[in-house]
Design a protein around this motif. Structure first.
Motif, PDB file in Angstrom:
ATOM      1  N   LYS A  41       0.819  -1.213   0.000  1.00 35.54           N
ATOM      2  CA  LYS A  41       0.000   0.000   0.000  1.00 35.54           C
ATOM      3  C   LYS A  41       0.854   1.265   0.000  1.00 35.54           C
ATOM      4  CE  LYS A  41      -3.977  -2.183   2.038  1.00 35.54           C
ATOM      5  NZ  LYS A  41      -4.958  -2.218   3.089  1.00 35.54           N
ATOM      6  N   GLN A  42       2.110   1.162   0.429  1.00 39.21           N
ATOM      7  CA  GLN A  42       2.993   2.325   0.426  1.00 39.21           C
ATOM      8  C   GLN A  42       3.667   2.535  -0.926  1.00 39.21           C
ATOM      9  OE1 GLN A  42       5.722   2.000   3.670  1.00 39.21           O
ATOM     10  NE2 GLN A  42       4.159   2.365   5.210  1.00 39.21           N
ATOM     11  N   ASP A  43       3.570   1.561  -1.797  1.00 37.90           N
ATOM     12  CA  ASP A  43       4.119   1.694  -3.141  1.00 37.90           C
ATOM     13  C   ASP A  43       3.115   2.439  -4.014  1.00 37.90           C
ATOM     14  OD1 ASP A  43       6.288   0.174  -2.295  1.00 37.90           O
ATOM     15  OD2 ASP A  43       5.404  -1.687  -2.993  1.00 37.90           O
ATOM     16  N   ILE A  44       3.608   3.106  -5.050  1.00 37.31           N
ATOM     17  CA  ILE A  44       2.744   3.910  -5.910  1.00 37.31           C
ATOM     18  C   ILE A  44       2.967   3.518  -7.369  1.00 37.31           C
ATOM     19  CG2 ILE A  44       2.215   6.237  -6.716  1.00 37.31           C
ATOM     20  CD1 ILE A  44       3.381   7.252  -4.035  1.00 37.31           C
ATOM     21  N   LEU A  45       1.877   3.284  -8.059  1.00 38.38           N
ATOM     22  CA  LEU A  45       1.897   3.098  -9.506  1.00 38.38           C
ATOM     23  C   LEU A  45       0.879   4.085 -10.063  1.00 38.38           C
ATOM     24  CD1 LEU A  45       2.871   1.532 -12.004  1.00 38.38           C
ATOM     25  CD2 LEU A  45       0.928   0.015 -11.667  1.00 38.38           C
ATOM     26  N   HIS A  46       1.359   5.019 -10.842  1.00 35.84           N
ATOM     27  CA  HIS A  46       0.501   6.102 -11.320  1.00 35.84           C
ATOM     28  C   HIS A  46       0.536   6.153 -12.850  1.00 35.84           C
ATOM     29  CE1 HIS A  46      -1.596   9.919 -11.170  1.00 35.84           C
ATOM     30  NE2 HIS A  46      -0.709  10.412 -12.012  1.00 35.84           N
ATOM     31  N   LEU A  88       8.606   2.374  -5.633  1.00 31.57           N
ATOM     32  CA  LEU A  88       8.580   1.212  -4.744  1.00 31.57           C
ATOM     33  C   LEU A  88       9.209   1.598  -3.408  1.00 31.57           C
ATOM     34  CD1 LEU A  88       9.730  -1.560  -7.236  1.00 31.57           C
ATOM     35  CD2 LEU A  88       7.403  -0.900  -6.622  1.00 31.57           C
ATOM     36  N   SER A  89       8.457   1.507  -2.356  1.00 30.37           N
ATOM     37  CA  SER A  89       8.965   1.840  -1.023  1.00 30.37           C
ATOM     38  C   SER A  89       9.046   0.586  -0.167  1.00 30.37           C
ATOM     39  CB  SER A  89       8.072   2.884  -0.345  1.00 30.37           C
ATOM     40  OG  SER A  89       8.122   4.093  -1.035  1.00 30.37           O
ATOM     41  N   GLN A  90       7.912   0.159   0.360  1.00 30.11           N
ATOM     42  CA  GLN A  90       7.882  -0.985   1.267  1.00 30.11           C
ATOM     43  C   GLN A  90       8.311  -2.277   0.571  1.00 30.11           C
ATOM     44  OE1 GLN A  90       4.138  -1.580   3.197  1.00 30.11           O
ATOM     45  NE2 GLN A  90       4.973  -2.984   4.696  1.00 30.11           N
ATOM     46  N   SER A  91       7.837  -2.499  -0.648  1.00 29.94           N
ATOM     47  CA  SER A  91       8.219  -3.718  -1.374  1.00 29.94           C
ATOM     48  C   SER A  91       9.722  -3.766  -1.628  1.00 29.94           C
ATOM     49  CB  SER A  91       7.479  -3.796  -2.708  1.00 29.94           C
ATOM     50  OG  SER A  91       6.101  -3.902  -2.502  1.00 29.94           O
TER      51      SER A  91
END
Length: 99
Positions: free
Chosen positions: A3-8, A24-27
């Motif tokens: 949920k902390q990762d972002i794909l926009h 990609l943060s948490q992953s």
């Protein structure tokens, strides 16, 4: 992807340009915890995870998409996998002296 990762996705209609942006943060941090190697080797893994995330976002599929590279050099194996439901994982195998 967590949920902390972002794909926009983005679209510039007037220019006919569309694309994807990923962070990609948490992953990424989870993947790094399970890998050994230099910062360079871990950066390669991060780039592969970002690439497979972007590729899987642009193609409709069910199952897994795998990006894999193998060689006889210092990097022996590099694997990044993404599933249709946005889960990612990866691994890298290398000589310990890769810079």
């Amino acid at each position: 992807m967590s949920k902390q990762d972002i794909l926009h996705r983005f679209l510039f209609e007037e220019l006919g340009v569309r694309g994807e942006w990923v962070k990609l943060s948490q992953s990424w941090q989870a993947a790094r915890q399970h890998q050994q190697g230099t910062d360079f080797v871990q950066q390669l893994l991060g780039q592969a995870l970002a690439a497979v995330s972007l590729l899987s976002a642009t193609v409709k599929f069910t199952g897994s998409m795998i990006l894999q590279a193998q060689g006889d050099g210092n990097i022996k194996t590099l694997v990044a996998q993404a599933t249709h439901d946005r889960k990612i994982r990866g691994l890298v195998r290398s000589n310990v002296d890769v810079d």
